[in-house]
Design a protein around this motif. Sequence first.
Motif, short mmCIF file in Angstrom:
data_model
loop_
_atom_site.label_atom_id
_atom_site.label_comp_id
_atom_site.label_asym_id
_atom_site.label_seq_id
_atom_site.Cartn_x
_atom_site.Cartn_y
_atom_site.Cartn_z
N THR A 56 -6.46 -2.76 0.59
CA THR A 56 -6.56 -3.46 1.88
C THR A 56 -7.83 -4.30 1.95
O THR A 56 -7.81 -5.45 2.40
N PRO A 102 0.80 -1.23 0.00
CA PRO A 102 0.00 0.00 0.00
C PRO A 102 0.83 1.28 0.00
O PRO A 102 0.34 2.34 -0.38
N SER A 103 2.12 1.20 0.39
CA SER A 103 2.91 2.42 0.50
C SER A 103 3.19 3.08 -0.84
O SER A 103 3.50 4.26 -0.89
N GLN A 116 -5.51 3.15 -1.24
CA GLN A 116 -5.02 2.19 -0.25
C GLN A 116 -6.13 1.42 0.46
O GLN A 116 -6.01 0.20 0.63
#
Length: 476
Positions: free
Chosen positions: A156, A144-145, A152
């Motif tokens: 998830t 996700p970074s 994001q």
Amino acid sequence: MPSHLFADRPATRPPERDAVDALISRTRRLRGDVAAVRRDGSATDEDDPQLRWQRALCELAVNQLDDLGEQLGQLRNGVPAQPAQPADGTARQSPEARPQSSLLSRVGSAEWNLLTDEVSWSDELYEIFGRDPATGALSLDELPSVLLAEDQPLLTSMVTDCLVDGRPIDGEVRILLPDGRMRTLHMTGEPVLDADGCTASMWAVLRDVSRLRRSQHLVDRSRSSLHSQEHRTRAERRMAVELREAVLPSWRGSLPPSAQGPDRLDVAAHHLPARTSDLIGGDWYDALRLPDGRTLLTVGDLTGHGIPATSAVATLLGALRGMAVAGIEPGAVLSHLNELIQCSAQPVLGSALCCLFDPATGRLTWAQAGHPAPLLFRGGVGRPLPAPDGVLLGAASGVVYEQDEVVLSPGDVLVLHTDGLTRGGDTDAGPEVLPGLAPRLAHGDTAQDCLRTLLDEFGTAERLDDACVLVARVGA
């Protein structure tokens, strides 16, 4: 990377090579046809929202057909062989060695092992992420970074649903590359179960669909621009129609009888809109009983369409009415209108007829500015009146407009019109047709009857421009 879920299933038969070749040929032909349409549209007006939308759709179709052709080519050629690795296992195919526009360079695969925490990425996926293979692959926690913040939560959620509930992954996320560029990835995948039915790993295929999404964004943006333009066009047309209705005489059809006594002049008029365009032109007509007992008759046409044209008509027609009420003669009226156009902020060109009829003497005094002359119908014969000199309004400054006179007799019919009346798609309906209507007009008892005859002849034509027609019939 194929899913382990299907490892125990028998391999499916590959499609016949000839059938795939035929599909590739058809795709290439279709791609060429679409590209030709795109090229043909590239020389058109760049400011036209509809043409921009059409070109964007062609661009999107070409991109999709390119992808389809590459996918069919891969289907025909089979799974590409892995390049040989040196003994130390450190060498990988460089990004420069693989065409960035090919399908293979835009599709990568990955597997995240939940038991050993090992992560396996294909070479293509490193290229898609713009990541040096020496730095290693991103874990599910690190992934996700590199996504845009707003994407994001979606990633998830997809990963959680896959690992916990066993749901397949299917969605799009946007990543930021180290150089600041953004890419859109379509991610599909599913959980891999162990012998006990527990999730052991998750595999995924990520496809770079940035080019496709840019094309779709261009289509959406051009469609929005087109809708906005259509909305503005409808609003401007509505405003132009309302302005024209406010400018043209409040009476429709026949001029109301004068309160000053018996009238010798019966007047009827009509505006004919263009049938081949939604634009409102600068045509006008007017008839006005003046304080001195005379009647003003006028028609005209200004260049342009829409609100600018109708605004200019409002200015000129107001000035014309004021000068006529003040007793100014037709030739001088046109000279003043010409100077008014010359000093306007947005000069235009226009043609006009200005006539004054005196019921006491039957005398018609008139002048013209580059306009078709009035037609006089008398005794079953029609002819245009000899025109005095007069150039288009706005063509030159300091112009003197000549005027002429003719005495009208009871039963005479005078027809004033703009050139749009006879300039239509029907080549037989030219100016010479008007005098030929004399026998039919001779049977008209009122100006409205005569106007109806003209509308029967010209009212259904595929007119290229607006038109106005005014009929004046001299009574006893």
